[in-house]
Design a protein around this motif. Sequence first.
Motif, PDB file in Angstrom:
ATOM      1  N   ASN A 100      59.230   5.985  24.013  1.00 27.23           N
ATOM      2  CA  ASN A 100      60.600   6.081  24.526  1.00 27.23           C
ATOM      3  C   ASN A 100      61.474   4.954  23.977  1.00 27.23           C
ATOM      4  N   ASP A 101      60.897   3.735  23.931  1.00 30.15           N
ATOM      5  CA  ASP A 101      61.674   2.602  23.425  1.00 30.15           C
ATOM      6  C   ASP A 101      62.034   2.810  21.953  1.00 30.15           C
ATOM      7  N   SER A 146      55.869   4.439  27.137  1.00 26.12           N
ATOM      8  CA  SER A 146      57.019   3.536  27.129  1.00 26.12           C
ATOM      9  C   SER A 146      57.348   3.087  25.707  1.00 26.12           C
ATOM     10  N   ARG A 147      56.329   2.915  24.880  1.00 33.60           N
ATOM     11  CA  ARG A 147      56.568   2.481  23.497  1.00 33.60           C
ATOM     12  C   ARG A 147      57.269   3.579  22.696  1.00 33.60           C
TER      13      ARG A 147
END
Length: 819
Positions: free
Chosen positions: A75-76, A72-73
């Motif tokens: 992708n963010d 998620s990090r």
Amino acid sequence: MPGENFPNTGSLRERLDIDFALTSAGLGVWELDPVSMQILWDDRCRELYGSISDNYLPYDKAIAYVHPDDVSRVNDAVHQAFQLTSGGNYDVAYRTIGADDGKLRWVRFYGKASFDEQGKPYRFGGVAQDVTRDMENLKSQQAAQQQILDSFEASPVGIALIDRHELTFQRANPFYGELVGRTPDQIVGKPLLTALPELAGQGFDQLLQDVLDTGIPFIAKDVAVALVRNQVLETIYVDLTYQPQRPVNRTEITGILVIATDVTQQVLSRKRVEASEAQLKSIIATAPAAMGLFVGRDLVVEMPNQAFIDIVGKGPDIEGKPLREVMPELENQPFLQILDDVYTSGKMFQSHGSQVNIVQHGVMSYNFYNITYTPLFNEKGEVYAILDIAIDVTESIRVQQKLQETQAKLQETIELAELAAWEVDFTTRKVMYSDRLRDWCGFEREEPLTIERAYEVIDPQNQLIVKAAMDAARQPLNEGQYEAEFSVYCLKTGQKRILHAQGKVIRDEQDEVCGIAGSAQDVTLQRRTHAALELLVQERTEELASTNEELFTSNEELAHTNEQLHQANDQLIRSNASLEQFAYIASHDLQAPLRKIQQFIDILVRRHQDTLAEDSRLLIRIQESAHRMGLLINDLLAFSKISNGKADTQEVMLSEVLAQAIDNLSVAIEETSADIQVESLPAFLGDARQLEQLFQNVLSNAIKFSSKDMQGSATVPCIQVTYQQVQSYELPLLAGWAPVYGSYHRIRVQDNGIGFEEQYADRIFGVFQRLHGKSEFEGTGVGLAICQKVALNHEGFIQAQGRPEQGATFEIYLPVQRQ
């Protein structure tokens, strides 16, 4: 264009203009199409993902090899880089799981996105590198630091970790919280001055910033700190250490370890009997690399570059001088002998990280250099010079030392605080004591200890205190905190010690209390000192009470004596007033008969001057004596009027008053060609008539008492009148007079006349006091007495200084802003 096929890997390197440089630096290159979300990367990037077979693959396939906790990090970060407001910047470190080998790696991908005129990304690429070792080193240091900080949780020494960003508290043990009057939860996560606002203005934030900026630890004893504790602002004293913290293999400072030992009782006790202060300052100067040529056996400095000149620190004029003369501080160091050996043997000398002590601009510096001494040969094969090449490695040496010593310094803190460690296991009933605590109790180093054995050295009267504290620590309401103060007797020597112990409970996997661990401090000296000082204070209090009784008796006697003095002073004032009144009446009443005598003598002189012949001289002498008597009576009458009358106070311009006095003396000034230089004078609340008389008398004396040259002729009087405002503490000491105002006007009149002996400086202000005969200088001896009376009437004073034949200086002091 977005969506088109990527060029091959070779053209990618050419387009990014990176080839050999990237390979040498261990960097890979990559590019992600923002539209198709296809990735093109080189072989180095594939290795970072565990050798994925393709150089061209979808983003979703690549993200599958990212550690689940980091997906998620990543992708963010990509999504943020595609936003125009972010500037297209992309920089993220995360873990990958090798596609072929399953190996966990830390990688750092960073780059930048480019945007079209509509603000949409059309290109996104950058470089990547393996940062596994850096991340592992960082985690190792953090784990070691955490382990040490955890060991201090139960320590009676205050310990906190402050982050560089806004000086924010990261950790604080309970004792630190107790020191500052807060719990750790109340300060952790907050900036220093937010958590402890009362520290503003005390300088601690600046000290912390200095440590962050310079990397030099701050260590001080008996530091005063004003803190709000229990809702009361109080001052405590601590032994304070600020230790800079650096990540492993990194030079930048990320935070500061704060160690504070409460020494308030010791300092307060010592301050009752003596005051002491100690400061320690150290200056470490660094220098860049340097090159220089040492010619001949005398090592004459030739062709030094600027870096060499800067390091030597003796200015630019060193060329052509022997090294011993330029740097005499090398005499007690090995380098001069090494240079001589190189010159003799013709063999090159190299050393790495050698410390060289150099006086730079008058200050001794201690820096480290990689040094190379290379002999230079002439055509005959003989050494004629030595080339000195020095590379400054001070920073790297110091960083290496700091990294090696960080663990040791933290451990040494316990020793510096003279703490002993202990641990009790309730399950096995075994006890662990550190070597220091064993020595205090008299246990052998290898002797196994149990709870029962440990109790044998505790004073029987204190055993219940220790047991109660242990039981209380195991209760939920006490949050597992243990604290007790008790006495122990050494089994070997019988010596008694008072120990202050603190600790915290240890819990097992089921969260049950299984033991207590903590530290102990020998507070015997502090407690004995405190008791001795309390006894001393009591004795001094009793002595003070006795002294107060004696003073009370003496005060009664002094009061009686003062009353007698007041009566005598009142009688003296009345006598002086009567005397001044008599002088006024006498001088006033004598004027009328004296005028008649002068008139009759003048008539006799006019009528019989030719007929009386020789006797006419007697008439002239009588006439002159009557004239002098008239002057004397006039001066005495003026003195009496000023003595009896009060100053008619109004605002006057002293410059105008002085100008009028000078005009009154115009005839004498013209006759003597006197030169009077006057500075501007201020306005003043006073009596213009009296002040004019004061200035006129002082200037008249300066004109009258002119000196003579070598031929006996009078010199031209040169008089300077200057002004300055001075504070009361700058005034000269004067017997019988004390300043009552904060500042005063000082008007200085300086001449080049005959001057006077300094011993007569006070006498000349007395009535009828003269330092010269009437035949030398005319006058009555009343003029300066009038000046003094005028100054006193205006709550000021006048004084004189002089030396024979070197002139005199009169200083008039008048108060500023009189009401």
